[in-house]
Design a protein around this motif. Structure first.
Motif, PDB file in Angstrom:
ATOM      1  N   THR A  72      15.466 -12.298  20.474  1.00  0.00           N
ATOM      2  CA  THR A  72      16.575 -11.543  19.897  1.00  0.00           C
ATOM      3  C   THR A  72      17.148 -10.595  20.940  1.00  0.00           C
ATOM      4  O   THR A  72      16.455 -10.204  21.881  1.00  0.00           O
ATOM      5  CB  THR A  72      16.109 -10.731  18.659  1.00  0.00           C
ATOM      6  N   GLY A  73      18.416 -10.227  20.725  1.00  0.00           N
ATOM      7  CA  GLY A  73      19.012  -9.204  21.570  1.00  0.00           C
ATOM      8  C   GLY A  73      18.753  -7.814  21.004  1.00  0.00           C
ATOM      9  O   GLY A  73      19.171  -6.814  21.579  1.00  0.00           O
ATOM     10  N   SER A 130      23.696 -30.037   9.749  1.00  0.00           N
ATOM     11  CA  SER A 130      23.385 -29.867   8.325  1.00  0.00           C
ATOM     12  C   SER A 130      24.582 -30.198   7.447  1.00  0.00           C
ATOM     13  O   SER A 130      24.472 -30.225   6.226  1.00  0.00           O
ATOM     14  CB  SER A 130      22.943 -28.423   8.066  1.00  0.00           C
TER      15      SER A 130
HETATM   16  N1  LIG Z   1      23.964 -27.512  13.052  1.00  0.00           N
HETATM   17  C1  LIG Z   1      24.516 -27.183  11.905  1.00  0.00           C
HETATM   18  O1  LIG Z   1      24.674 -27.997  11.010  1.00  0.00           O
HETATM   19  C2  LIG Z   1      24.947 -25.787  11.698  1.00  0.00           C
HETATM   20  C3  LIG Z   1      25.217 -25.318  10.410  1.00  0.00           C
HETATM   21  C4  LIG Z   1      25.563 -23.987  10.249  1.00  0.00           C
HETATM   22  C5  LIG Z   1      25.657 -23.152  11.350  1.00  0.00           C
HETATM   23  N2  LIG Z   1      25.406 -23.653  12.588  1.00  0.00           N
HETATM   24  C6  LIG Z   1      25.448 -22.802  13.782  1.00  0.00           C
HETATM   25  O2  LIG Z   1      24.193 -22.164  13.892  1.00  0.00           O
HETATM   26  C7  LIG Z   1      24.346 -20.979  14.683  1.00  0.00           C
HETATM   27  C8  LIG Z   1      23.557 -19.891  14.017  1.00  0.00           C
HETATM   28  O3  LIG Z   1      24.188 -19.527  12.807  1.00  0.00           O
HETATM   29  P1  LIG Z   1      24.229 -18.014  12.405  1.00  0.00           P
HETATM   30  O4  LIG Z   1      25.038 -17.901  11.167  1.00  0.00           O
HETATM   31  O5  LIG Z   1      22.844 -17.459  12.399  1.00  0.00           O
HETATM   32  O6  LIG Z   1      25.090 -17.468  13.651  1.00  0.00           O
HETATM   33  P2  LIG Z   1      25.312 -16.023  14.259  1.00  0.00           P
HETATM   34  O7  LIG Z   1      24.985 -15.007  13.232  1.00  0.00           O
HETATM   35  O8  LIG Z   1      26.662 -16.019  14.888  1.00  0.00           O
HETATM   36  O9  LIG Z   1      24.291 -15.968  15.468  1.00  0.00           O
HETATM   37  C9  LIG Z   1      22.933 -16.059  15.296  1.00  0.00           C
HETATM   38  C10 LIG Z   1      22.267 -15.133  16.288  1.00  0.00           C
HETATM   39  O10 LIG Z   1      22.482 -15.573  17.627  1.00  0.00           O
HETATM   40  C11 LIG Z   1      22.355 -14.450  18.494  1.00  0.00           C
HETATM   41  N3  LIG Z   1      23.499 -14.435  19.392  1.00  0.00           N
HETATM   42  C12 LIG Z   1      24.775 -14.128  19.102  1.00  0.00           C
HETATM   43  N4  LIG Z   1      25.535 -14.210  20.207  1.00  0.00           N
HETATM   44  C13 LIG Z   1      24.721 -14.594  21.204  1.00  0.00           C
HETATM   45  C14 LIG Z   1      24.911 -14.844  22.598  1.00  0.00           C
HETATM   46  N5  LIG Z   1      26.115 -14.731  23.175  1.00  0.00           N
HETATM   47  N6  LIG Z   1      23.850 -15.201  23.325  1.00  0.00           N
HETATM   48  C15 LIG Z   1      22.625 -15.349  22.751  1.00  0.00           C
HETATM   49  N7  LIG Z   1      22.380 -15.124  21.446  1.00  0.00           N
HETATM   50  C16 LIG Z   1      23.422 -14.743  20.690  1.00  0.00           C
HETATM   51  C17 LIG Z   1      22.307 -13.200  17.609  1.00  0.00           C
HETATM   52  O11 LIG Z   1      20.938 -12.846  17.443  1.00  0.00           O
HETATM   53  P3  LIG Z   1      20.349 -11.465  17.980  1.00  0.00           P
HETATM   54  O12 LIG Z   1      21.328 -10.400  17.661  1.00  0.00           O
HETATM   55  O13 LIG Z   1      19.051 -11.341  17.231  1.00  0.00           O
HETATM   56  O14 LIG Z   1      20.149 -11.666  19.451  1.00  0.00           O
HETATM   57  C18 LIG Z   1      22.809 -13.704  16.284  1.00  0.00           C
HETATM   58  O15 LIG Z   1      22.287 -12.997  15.187  1.00  0.00           O
HETATM   59  C19 LIG Z   1      25.852 -20.724  14.811  1.00  0.00           C
HETATM   60  O16 LIG Z   1      26.244 -21.081  16.103  1.00  0.00           O
HETATM   61  C20 LIG Z   1      26.451 -21.688  13.776  1.00  0.00           C
HETATM   62  O17 LIG Z   1      27.706 -22.168  14.174  1.00  0.00           O
HETATM   63  C21 LIG Z   1      25.046 -24.939  12.759  1.00  0.00           C
END
Ligand SMILES: NC(=O)c1ccc[n+]([C@@H]2O[C@H](COP(=O)([O-])OP(=O)(O)OC[C@H]3O[C@@H](n4cnc5c(N)ncnc54)[C@H](OP(=O)(O)O)[C@@H]3O)[C@@H](O)[C@H]2O)c1
Length: 170
Positions: free
Chosen positions: A17-18, A108
């Motif tokens: 995590t950041g 997903s």
């Molecule tokens: N594959 C699929 O079917 C699917 C479905 C839904 C969503 N997704 C994707 O899954 C990802 C996670 O979803 P989410 O809603 O949890 O997204 P999110 O809230 O945008 O990001 C998840 C975490 O990633 C970290 N983060 C953010 N910017 C970053 C950076 N520049 N470098 C490194 N870490 C960073 C942050 O964690 P910390 O603050 O703890 O560091 C943030 O809480 C997204 O990219 C979304 O598009 C994919």
């Protein structure tokens, strides 16, 4: 959720995590044995580094994912499910051909019902439901825009469920 599930399954989990100070105790509460800062993965590294991980769940892509692949041990599997850090993947074939690492994409959105049912069943057994409650905030439809702004500002953790049946009028 990945932290909670993998810990429940008996793996030793390292959470990245950041926001180590803010979220360290929370992530340890979900089952993380170690919590490390995402800065460790931010800079481009060698295509093969000291092996640290048997597997990984990556929700950020880009250079952090390239570093995770480079640190994954023989025959390890990395699931790529997100792009929070970027859509690029600056890596090489080295982790794949010298360590047999597998990069598994996760989508997903378009999964057929049969797969979803299998996954939901696994979630009902492998995800500690008390922890799910603890990591979930429920909001009404009217709060969606303000919550989205908070998510984009990095001010939200866990998941947000939207109660679609209650809408305040006026
Ligand atoms: N594959 C699929 O079917 C699917 C479905 C839904 C969503 N997704 C994707 O899954 C990802 C996670 O979803 P989410 O809603 O949890 O997204 P999110 O809230 O945008 O990001 C998840 C975490 O990633 C970290 N983060 C953010 N910017 C970053 C950076 N520049 N470098 C490194 N870490 C960073 C942050 O964690 P910390 O603050 O703890 O560091 C943030 O809480 C997204 O990219 C979304 O598009 C994919």
């Amino acid at each position: 959720m990945a932290v909670a599930i993998l810990a429940r399954l008996g793996y030793r989990v390292t959470a990245v995590t950041g926001r180590v100070e803010e979220h360290g105790d929370y992530l340890r509460g979900l089952g993380a044995a170690d919590v490390i800062h995402r800065e460790e993965f931010a800079d481009p590294g060698k295509p093969m580094q000291k092996a640290r991980w048997a597997g990984a769940v990556d929700s950020v892509g880009s250079t952090p994912l390239a570093n995770v692949l480079a640190q994954t041990s023989n025959e390890g599997v990395v699931a790529a499910c997100g792009l929070a850090a970027g859509t690029d993947l600056p890596t090489s074939v080295v982790p794949f051909i010298l360590r047999g690492v597998t990069l598994r994409g996760v989508n997903s959105v378009t999964q057929p019902l049969a797969v979803r049912e299998r996954v939901w069943h696994r979630l009902s057994t492998d995800l500690p439901l008390d922890l799910l409650d603890q990591m979930t905030e429920t909001i009404g439809l009217n709060d969606v825009f303000s919550q989205a702004e908070k998510i984009l500002a990095g001010e939200v953790r866990g998941r947000t469920a939207v109660r679609v049946t209650e809408r305040k009028v006026g």
